[in-house]
Motif scaffolding. Structure first.
Motif, PDB file in Angstrom:
ATOM      1  N   UNK A  76      -6.223  13.360 -13.733  1.00  0.00           N
ATOM      2  CA  UNK A  76      -5.225  12.292 -13.825  1.00  0.00           C
ATOM      3  C   UNK A  76      -4.138  12.588 -12.804  1.00  0.00           C
ATOM      4  N   UNK A  77      -3.948  11.750 -11.783  1.00  0.00           N
ATOM      5  CA  UNK A  77      -2.892  11.998 -10.790  1.00  0.00           C
ATOM      6  C   UNK A  77      -1.534  12.154 -11.464  1.00  0.00           C
ATOM      7  N   UNK A  78      -0.682  12.983 -10.869  1.00  0.00           N
ATOM      8  CA  UNK A  78       0.627  13.266 -11.480  1.00  0.00           C
ATOM      9  C   UNK A  78       1.452  12.002 -11.694  1.00  0.00           C
ATOM     10  N   UNK A  79       1.337  11.018 -10.776  1.00  0.00           N
ATOM     11  CA  UNK A  79       2.134   9.805 -10.902  1.00  0.00           C
ATOM     12  C   UNK A  79       1.644   8.910 -12.041  1.00  0.00           C
ATOM     13  N   UNK A  80       0.377   9.109 -12.459  1.00  0.00           N
ATOM     14  CA  UNK A  80      -0.175   8.256 -13.513  1.00  0.00           C
ATOM     15  C   UNK A  80       0.135   8.780 -14.907  1.00  0.00           C
ATOM     16  N   UNK A  81       0.512  10.052 -15.019  1.00  0.00           N
ATOM     17  CA  UNK A  81       0.739  10.632 -16.350  1.00  0.00           C
ATOM     18  C   UNK A  81       1.884   9.972 -17.106  1.00  0.00           C
ATOM     19  N   UNK A  82       3.047   9.781 -16.483  1.00  0.00           N
ATOM     20  CA  UNK A  82       4.124   9.090 -17.225  1.00  0.00           C
ATOM     21  C   UNK A  82       3.766   7.650 -17.578  1.00  0.00           C
ATOM     22  N   UNK A  83       3.012   6.978 -16.718  1.00  0.00           N
ATOM     23  CA  UNK A  83       2.595   5.610 -17.026  1.00  0.00           C
ATOM     24  C   UNK A  83       1.738   5.587 -18.288  1.00  0.00           C
ATOM     25  N   UNK A 123     -10.913  -5.801  -1.731  1.00  0.00           N
ATOM     26  CA  UNK A 123      -9.851  -5.543  -0.754  1.00  0.00           C
ATOM     27  C   UNK A 123      -9.551  -4.055  -0.769  1.00  0.00           C
ATOM     28  N   UNK A 124      -9.696  -3.426   0.372  1.00  0.00           N
ATOM     29  CA  UNK A 124      -9.499  -1.980   0.465  1.00  0.00           C
ATOM     30  C   UNK A 124      -8.101  -1.672   0.972  1.00  0.00           C
ATOM     31  N   UNK A 125      -7.331  -0.924   0.179  1.00  0.00           N
ATOM     32  CA  UNK A 125      -5.981  -0.499   0.560  1.00  0.00           C
ATOM     33  C   UNK A 125      -6.034   1.012   0.819  1.00  0.00           C
ATOM     34  N   UNK A 126      -5.926   1.404   2.076  1.00  0.00           N
ATOM     35  CA  UNK A 126      -5.957   2.812   2.434  1.00  0.00           C
ATOM     36  C   UNK A 126      -4.577   3.268   2.894  1.00  0.00           C
ATOM     37  N   UNK A 127      -4.141   4.389   2.384  1.00  0.00           N
ATOM     38  CA  UNK A 127      -2.835   4.904   2.746  1.00  0.00           C
ATOM     39  C   UNK A 127      -1.938   5.049   1.525  1.00  0.00           C
ATOM     40  N   UNK A 128      -0.704   5.486   1.732  1.00  0.00           N
ATOM     41  CA  UNK A 128       0.224   5.708   0.613  1.00  0.00           C
ATOM     42  C   UNK A 128       0.487   4.409  -0.154  1.00  0.00           C
ATOM     43  N   UNK A 129       0.641   4.543  -1.451  1.00  0.00           N
ATOM     44  CA  UNK A 129       1.048   3.414  -2.286  1.00  0.00           C
ATOM     45  C   UNK A 129       1.811   3.978  -3.493  1.00  0.00           C
ATOM     46  N   UNK A 130       2.570   3.113  -4.126  1.00  0.00           N
ATOM     47  CA  UNK A 130       3.281   3.538  -5.330  1.00  0.00           C
ATOM     48  C   UNK A 130       3.013   2.545  -6.450  1.00  0.00           C
ATOM     49  N   UNK A 131       3.130   3.051  -7.666  1.00  0.00           N
ATOM     50  CA  UNK A 131       2.867   2.233  -8.852  1.00  0.00           C
ATOM     51  C   UNK A 131       4.107   2.276  -9.736  1.00  0.00           C
ATOM     52  N   UNK A 132       4.590   1.112 -10.153  1.00  0.00           N
ATOM     53  CA  UNK A 132       5.768   1.019 -11.001  1.00  0.00           C
ATOM     54  C   UNK A 132       5.476   0.131 -12.207  1.00  0.00           C
ATOM     55  N   UNK A 133       6.194   0.402 -13.272  1.00  0.00           N
ATOM     56  CA  UNK A 133       6.085  -0.419 -14.477  1.00  0.00           C
ATOM     57  C   UNK A 133       7.482  -0.949 -14.786  1.00  0.00           C
ATOM     58  N   UNK A 134       7.764  -2.163 -14.371  1.00  0.00           N
ATOM     59  CA  UNK A 134       9.122  -2.692 -14.541  1.00  0.00           C
ATOM     60  C   UNK A 134       9.485  -2.919 -16.000  1.00  0.00           C
TER      61      UNK A 134
END
Length: 380
Positions: free
Chosen positions: A153-160, A270-281
């Motif tokens: 589980x990626x570190x950014x996905x754990x709090x989500x 649709x392929x998105x390659x490169x940095x991205x961020x995920x937020x939950x407003x």
């Protein structure tokens, strides 16, 4: 309580391959698996990513001789799954599984299976006692043949996930067919194509690094039997350095990349390659994914991010400490015959220090089985 010759912990490919070889010697054994069904977890994971073809060649399977699967596919009743993908003659997943189930039935391995989870392993006057919630077995030897079980589980996905957002791993999603998939390896691509096939909804595939195209995750020179001989002559520090350097990073075979490229041209993926961020407003159940092309709203993610490297933890850590078994960098220090000590043997990801980077794969299952005491079989 009768004394067994072997208890095999794990009913996946490594456990099945070893159990078949051990039973052929006349050993009295039991196989412990949580589901009580051999290859259940492995085949469930394959279905989760719609695996159509094996990545390994037709000579890699769970039976005695390397040519067994090839001969099996020449039978008239297997013509529907007899195709082999070139250039490496890869069998269909359905063919591999059919052959494995045929072998399991032929050898009556189902009769040796006990459902349950192991919670303790201890020495009791020269024999090993394997214990679980409703399980107590005594054996002269125990083979730990557990596979990779901790999803990454990626570190950014754990709090989500902790906040209740839909960010499930591909091997825990069930029938949820989210249109946003995170990952850049074979599982992510297969899942993306399957979600489009089943929903006809445009799928977004998010990969932080460029897709790496390769026939195999590891150099095929590492699959040859002579590699194990060279590997055994290396010092442990050299082996650990090699394992770190050759840690598997998910790749995509050229044929599958061709299918993905076609789906991208048609607007299906649709392929998105490169940095991205995920937020939950706020308290919303929706997610916002922002990449180079801008921000999009998503109802949920499927994480196709593989597994954590297998190590010694949980009940095994407690048992290892109690038995005083040698460990280096959270991996067992094994002898030439896969013996860890005190009658405990190992196959699968935990055998990387003994067999190298291919220990987790089918070829590693055959290597490990062929090295167990009393076994006579061709490793590859």
């Amino acid at each position: 309580m009768p004394m067994l010759d072997w208890v095999v912990v794990g009913g996946g490919p490594h456990g099945v391959c070893a159990a078949r070889a051990l039973q052929a010697t006349g050993a009295q054994l039991r196989i412990i698996d949580p589901s009580g069904a051999l290859l259940d977890r492995w085949s469930t994971r394959a279905r989760a990513v719609a695996m159509a073809w094996m990545r390994s060649p037709v000579s890699h399977h769970l039976d005695q001789h390397p040519t067994e699967l090839h001969h099996f596919l020449h039978r008239r009743d297997n013509c529907d799954v007899a195709s082999l993908a070139r250039p490496f003659l890869r069998p269909m997943h359905a063919a591999f599984l059919r052959h494995a189930k045929h072998m399991i039935a032929r050898e009556r391995l189902h009769d040796a299976v006990l459902p349950g989870r192991v919670e303790s392993l201890r020495d009791d006057g020269g024999c090993l006692v394997v214990e679980g919630a409703s399980l107590v077995l005594r054996a002269r030897r125990v083979l730990l043949a557990t596979g990779s079980n901790r999803v990454r589980i990626p570190h950014w996905a754990r709090p989500l996930r902790e906040e209740g957002a839909a960010a499930n791993h591909v091997f825990e999603t069930g029938e949820q067919l989210e249109a946003d998939i995170v990952g850049g390896g074979i599982s992510a691509v297969q899942r993306a194509l399957e979600v489009w096939r089943r929903t006809r909804q445009t799928v977004r595939l998010w990969s932080r690094r460029p897709i790496q195209i390769a026939e195999f995750d590891n150099d095929q020179s590492l699959t040859r039997a002579r590699f194990v001989g060279r590997w055994s002559r290396l010092e442990e520090t050299q082996r650990l350095t090699f394992l770190r350097k050759h840690a598997v990073r998910g790749t995509v075979p050229p044929g599958l990349w061709g299918r993905l490229s076609k789906a991208i041209r048609r607007g299906q993926v649709r392929l998105h390659q490169g940095p991205f961020r995920v937020e939950r407003p706020g308290a919303s159940r929706r997610l916002i994914l922002t990449g180079a092309a801008g921000a999009v709203e998503s109802r949920g993610l499927t994480l196709a991010t593989g597994f954590e490297p297998e190590g010694i933890d949980g009940w095994l850590r407690t048992s290892v400490d109690r038995l005083g078994l040698p460990v280096r960098a959270s991996l067992p220090c094994l002898e030439a015959d896969m013996h860890w000590g005190r009658g405990v043997y190992v196959s699968g990801p935990l055998a990387r220090l003994r067999l190298g980077p291919m220990a987790s794969n089918l070829v590693g299952a055959r290597w490990a089985a062929s090295l167990l005491p009393g076994i006579k079989m061709q490793p590859y």
